[in-house]
Structures are given as structure tokens and as C-alpha cells.
Design a protein around this motif. Sequence first.
Motif, PDB file in Angstrom:
ATOM      1  N   UNK A 160      42.258  48.864  53.956  1.00 26.94           N
ATOM      2  CA  UNK A 160      43.310  47.908  54.240  1.00 26.94           C
ATOM      3  C   UNK A 160      43.089  46.661  53.393  1.00 26.94           C
ATOM      4  N   UNK A 203      39.254  41.068  46.579  1.00 22.48           N
ATOM      5  CA  UNK A 203      40.555  40.393  46.644  1.00 22.48           C
ATOM      6  C   UNK A 203      41.613  41.475  46.482  1.00 22.48           C
ATOM      7  N   UNK A 219      45.717  42.554  47.306  1.00 23.36           N
ATOM      8  CA  UNK A 219      47.027  42.248  47.852  1.00 23.36           C
ATOM      9  C   UNK A 219      47.864  43.500  47.799  1.00 23.36           C
ATOM     10  N   UNK A 236      50.534  41.645  52.606  1.00 22.95           N
ATOM     11  CA  UNK A 236      49.200  41.249  53.066  1.00 22.95           C
ATOM     12  C   UNK A 236      48.276  40.903  51.897  1.00 22.95           C
ATOM     13  N   UNK A 237      47.541  39.817  52.074  1.00 25.90           N
ATOM     14  CA  UNK A 237      46.464  39.435  51.161  1.00 25.90           C
ATOM     15  C   UNK A 237      45.148  39.480  51.925  1.00 25.90           C
ATOM     16  N   UNK A 238      44.151  40.124  51.333  1.00 25.17           N
ATOM     17  CA  UNK A 238      42.805  40.111  51.909  1.00 25.17           C
ATOM     18  C   UNK A 238      41.838  39.518  50.895  1.00 25.17           C
ATOM     19  N   UNK A 239      41.071  38.535  51.329  1.00 22.81           N
ATOM     20  CA  UNK A 239      39.941  38.036  50.546  1.00 22.81           C
ATOM     21  C   UNK A 239      38.725  38.143  51.454  1.00 22.81           C
ATOM     22  N   UNK A 240      37.692  38.858  50.998  1.00 22.07           N
ATOM     23  CA  UNK A 240      36.543  39.124  51.868  1.00 22.07           C
ATOM     24  C   UNK A 240      35.307  39.323  51.005  1.00 22.07           C
ATOM     25  N   UNK A 294      53.999  36.355  54.816  1.00 25.43           N
ATOM     26  CA  UNK A 294      52.803  36.963  54.243  1.00 25.43           C
ATOM     27  C   UNK A 294      51.621  36.797  55.188  1.00 25.43           C
ATOM     28  N   UNK A 295      50.913  37.892  55.427  1.00 25.43           N
ATOM     29  CA  UNK A 295      49.670  37.802  56.190  1.00 25.43           C
ATOM     30  C   UNK A 295      48.514  37.615  55.211  1.00 25.43           C
ATOM     31  N   UNK A 296      47.673  36.612  55.481  1.00 25.29           N
ATOM     32  CA  UNK A 296      46.454  36.444  54.690  1.00 25.29           C
ATOM     33  C   UNK A 296      45.263  36.507  55.628  1.00 25.29           C
ATOM     34  N   UNK A 297      44.339  37.417  55.324  1.00 28.74           N
ATOM     35  CA  UNK A 297      43.072  37.475  56.037  1.00 28.74           C
ATOM     36  C   UNK A 297      42.006  37.022  55.040  1.00 28.74           C
ATOM     37  N   UNK A 298      41.369  35.897  55.352  1.00 31.82           N
ATOM     38  CA  UNK A 298      40.436  35.290  54.410  1.00 31.82           C
ATOM     39  C   UNK A 298      39.074  35.181  55.069  1.00 31.82           C
ATOM     40  N   UNK A 299      38.074  35.730  54.402  1.00 33.10           N
ATOM     41  CA  UNK A 299      36.725  35.744  54.980  1.00 33.10           C
ATOM     42  C   UNK A 299      35.742  35.140  53.977  1.00 33.10           C
TER      43      UNK A 299
END
Lengths: 363, 363
Positions: A20, A329, A331, A335-339, B317-322
Motif C-alpha cells: 500500500x 516515497x 504515491x 494516497x501518498x505514503x512517506x515512511x 488526498x490522503x497522506x500517511x507520513x512517518x
Amino acid sequence: MSQNHTYCVIMAGGVGSRFWPMSRSNRPKQFLDILGTGESLLQQTFNRFLKICPPENIMVVTHQSYRDMVAAQLPSIPKDNILGEPSRRNTAPCIAYAAYKIKAKDPEAQMIVAPSDHLVLKGEEFTRIIREALAAVQSAPILVTLGIKPSRPDTGYGYIQFTQEHLKGHDPVKKVKTFTEKPNLDMARYFMESGEFLWNSGIFVWSVNSITDALNHHLPEISSVFEDDMDKLNSPEEAGFITRAYTVCKNISIDYGVMEKADNVYVVPADFGWSDLGTWGSLYEHMPQDDNANAVAGKNVILYDSKNCVVHMPSGKLAVLQGLDDFIVVESDNVLLVCRKSEEQQIKEFVNEVKISKGEEFV
Amino acid sequence: MSQNHTYCVIMAGGVGSRFWPMSRSNRPKQFLDILGTGESLLQQTFNRFLKICPPENIMVVTHQSYRDMVAAQLPSIPKDNILGEPSRRNTAPCIAYAAYKIKAKDPEAQMIVAPSDHLVLKGEEFTRIIREALAAVQSAPILVTLGIKPSRPDTGYGYIQFTQEHLKGHDPVKKVKTFTEKPNLDMARYFMESGEFLWNSGIFVWSVNSITDALNHHLPEISSVFEDDMDKLNSPEEAGFITRAYTVCKNISIDYGVMEKADNVYVVPADFGWSDLGTWGSLYEHMPQDDNANAVAGKNVILYDSKNCVVHMPSGKLAVLQGLDDFIVVESDNVLLVCRKSEEQQIKEFVNEVKISKGEEFV
């Protein structure tokens, strides 16, 4: 024509929530071009098996909601070869369904079972190993699994311990001593150094008779469901029968239910550039990297002062990323994920929390 | 009715590339709801001036390509009050254009000049200070600037040194001693500690006669262009005249061209919660922050193990930032920017490089 008795079963029921936001519940990992090659993982797996048998002998087991997606991605296989599961029951019921369906029309069949979403970099070596295993299961009533030579003490895999005893006339086909689920790091290091352990790839080769015998012996509560109604498979009654069958089948893996218990299990040690692509981190290892060890998919990604990152962006999106070290990173759609890459095991929890707090549209 | 002689001129020609990717060349900062309040900075500035004068006395000077955007955001002002500049010539020509246009119809006018894209948190105090300054310029032929009491030794601002000499009958209106452009950090610390220095806000108050006299004296090459053809202003010939006028007007700021040279300059020390919102970092200071000092605009932003970040995401926009500390994360249309807050001065360079390597669609 021995080839006509060879069947490939691709298991494509997974969700892959660790990928995801690229993977979504309506678009799991196996349907994605996650490596940016132009083919989904499912299509790559299918093409690999075209070297082994014709398309009409390739079957895909998937959740029934994904049947249309499989048909769209693999137009050359007959619709009847796409087996729709009404619910997820792990690998044992899935393999039983496919094995009995094949047995019902070809009792002399051998079958290969493989996940749809793994990476194989060395296709020719893969074909060679599969042929080796097919020859073995034709000569003896055994269950064969492919074991991957470990390249690191990974604690995320199951391990297979093998002995030097091999199947008569088949040197590379070694007798299995034990299966061990995910070990701790010390154990994994010991496993690796000993040279006696292989990663469990989840790729199996056997005759339909051998696997149905094993199911009868070790999981009779599953096999009996199919044995009693084999005539309904490959008939108009199949879908209705499977719906009922899955309500009574227990949720269990073929490893735990059969392989760890059977005494006729062999392994072929293999080295064909395998990865289960279980996480962004494992994908990162198999993507081309720039001078700063960044692995980037996406036409418009610009990195400044960044290293060790894995970046996956839609082609129409520009990403300018500065000052990131060891990050994921990604997208995808909305949805954008940065982890941090080191924290990627948290992604599953993120998905659960998003589902609860933000709703289905994002998962 | 003294109010009818009071005019507000809002300067709205800037590009604000440091707010990229939210600001774009076709959608500069002043037109954005950058604080997430529901109003653009231009609209906030306009509403502030409605406390001072009626909409028909409020003028906006902007690049001619932005005239329609101004009209759309400020429907209550007459179209003729939107002054379109054919090219960017810094503040002196812009102020000269507005001053002569007002003088041509109202030689007794006072005018306030203010940037369109600054933040003012204390609206009532702002109004009070402006009224103070208006009273001063009605009583004497002086040029007044508003000086902000410094809250930190900022090296990004111009500073104004003032004396204790005040305009007769107007205690808060202090005589200016010097203007100093962006100082180094030691100097800025000294300025702040001395208590004699104020930040140059770029907000000016004067009568049209005082400013045109000053232009005649200090920038005659600009004032003569307008003096000779004042009759064309407020006529159908205005646009054609301005196109020609701007080709001969030199590019110079009112600070450098007039304020630093004139000897009738006064400053009103002010404290109305001002920021020029020049960078994401300065915006961050003025946004509400969570317990981890993250400032977030966007309905669907989830932060884990992150602190000191400024995040601006579209609402869908969903952003999940870790795992982010001290980062700017901004997404707007087809662009994502992730950048350390401490490196935000690089954003201008990123925009230039994007323009060259990826084209106009992203800037």
C-alpha cells in the motif's frame, strides 16, 4: 505427449497490503506493474510458465472478485481455468481445489503450484529447475518444494533443512529433514552458516495423485469435501459446490497442514534470482539504483541530497524530494505514503488505521 | 467627507516561487488560500482595507495576465481599479502608476500602499495604526512607512532605524534615520538589541502630492513619464499609454529609489501580528500546530513519529507520513515537494531546474 499432463497453478488470491498505497483491496500487488517493466507480476509468472506448458494447462486461483482482472490480464487462458475462491482460506484449500479439479479431468497429471507475485530474475534457470522437479515427481510418489539458497539471515522467511540423501537417479532432489517457521536472527545466522537450510519459496511440484494422497492422510477434513463431489468440478455445478465447500474448509496453509507432516517431502535447492517481493524494502533490492542507492520508478522524480530511497510515482506526477535518507516515497491515485524503510513493517498497521479512520476509499 | 479622499493600493504582481508547488506562475501566492482559512491572501488584504475605505477606493496593481483572477476574487471592486502592468518593474513604477492615476481624479487624496500577500493577525491594531498614519500625512507633507517591531534577528528583512524625534502632534510617528538592507546575523542581533530598528514592512502611507513630489525629486526619469501624460490615465488611452510608459520606466524599488534618499520619511512602529509569509518556514510559524509541532493543512493527513513539519495537501488526498522531522511536505495538482525546512531557500533553484528539465507544466 507428456507435456499435456503438466499443469501450472498460479495462486493469485493475496492482497499485499504491505505494498500500500500502490496495492489496494481492489487492485492487489500481483496485478501491478510494480517493477515498472510493463508487465504485472501475474503476467510475468504466467509468461514464465508458458515455457513449461501451454496456456490451456495454466490455471489461476484467485478471489472470485478478481476473476475479471485475471481474465483481462491473461486473455490467452480459458475462462474455466480461472478458479474463483469465495473466501480466503490460505493455501491448503486453494491447492486442494486446483488439485481435484485437475485430477477430475486428468488423473495422470503433474502440477506445479506457485505464487503469482514473486520475482524470478533468471528465467532459464527457473525452467531448468522446474523440469528437474517434474522428472522427479514422475519417477516417485513424492512432494517436491523448491528451496532458495539464502543470501542473508532473513528472519521473515520459513526455512527448510535438507539432508544429503537424494532421490534415486535425481541427485539435486534432496530429502527434507525439517521445516522451520520464521526464526530469530541468531537462528537465521546459524541456518545460513550451516549450509543445510534453504528458504521456503512456496513453489511446489507433485503429481495430483501424490498431493491428494497427502491431503487424504494429513487433512482429511479438507480432502473429503472434494473427494465426495469431484464430479461437480468442471461442470456447471462447480461454482455452487465451491461456495459450499469453502464454508466447511478450514483456514490452513499447505506448509503447516501437509509439508511439515508428510515423510515423502523433497527439496530442490535453487538459485534463480528469487524474491517474494514481500515489502518495499525487498522490491528496492531488485530495482536499478542510482549513484546514491536510490531506486526510482516514475518518469518525473528529481532527488536532491537523498540516498537509499525507494520512490514510486505515477508518470504524470512530478516529485521533487530533498534531504531524504532511507525512505519509501510512494504515491498512487489518492494516497501518498512517506515512511522510513526501516519502519516498513508498520505499513500494515497504517492501512488498518486508515481503513478505520478514513474509510475504504483509501485502502 | 475625508474618507472619500483615502485610497488603498494593493500590490499584487508577485510570483512567490518559494511557495512552489502550491504557487505556480499562473497562480501566484497572493491568490492562494495558503493558510487554509477559506480566503486567499489577496482577499484577506482587501477585507482589511474595507475598514479604511469603500471598495471603489481600493485599487489593485498586478501583472496584466492576472487581472481576471483579481476580478474573480474581488468582485466588489470596479474593473477600472485593477491596474494591469505589462511587465514587472519592481515597486517604484507600480506606485507611480497608482499615485498618478489617483492624483488625476483626486489631487487631495491620501493613499496607503501594501503588498497583497502578507499576514496580519491583529486586524484592529492594523486599522488603528493605519488611521494614525493617515492623520499624520494629512497634517504634514511626509512619507510614512510602517515598521514592525522585530521578534527575532532575521537576516531576510530590511531594517529601519528611527530616532526619538516625532512628528509634531503625532507622538508615534518617528523620524527615520536610516534604511539598511538585509544585515548579517551579528548586525541583525545588534539591531534587535538596540531597540532602534524596525523591520521594513513595505506598507506605506502618504498623500499623492507628497509621493509625486518625492518621485519628481528622486526618480524624475519615472515621474516625468507620468506627469507628461496624466490626462491619458482614467481614459480609454490608459492601457496603451501604460504599455509605452513601462518600456521606458526603469526597474527599481520605492525603498531604494525614494525612501532611502528622501529626508521627510517617518515610521510608525507597529505590532499587529505581521509576517511577509515569504517562505514555508514563515508560514509554519503562523499555522496552528499539533502536540509534535506539526502544522498541517489538509483534511486527510496522518502523521506518525513526525515533528516540526509543515504539511499542505489537497483535501481529497490522503497522506500517511512517518519518520519526518523538520520537513516541508506539499502537494499541489501534479507536483509533490518534500524538502527539509532548513533547506527551503533551495526551493527557488528547484523551480528553475524543473522549468529547464521538465517544462512549464510543472512551474
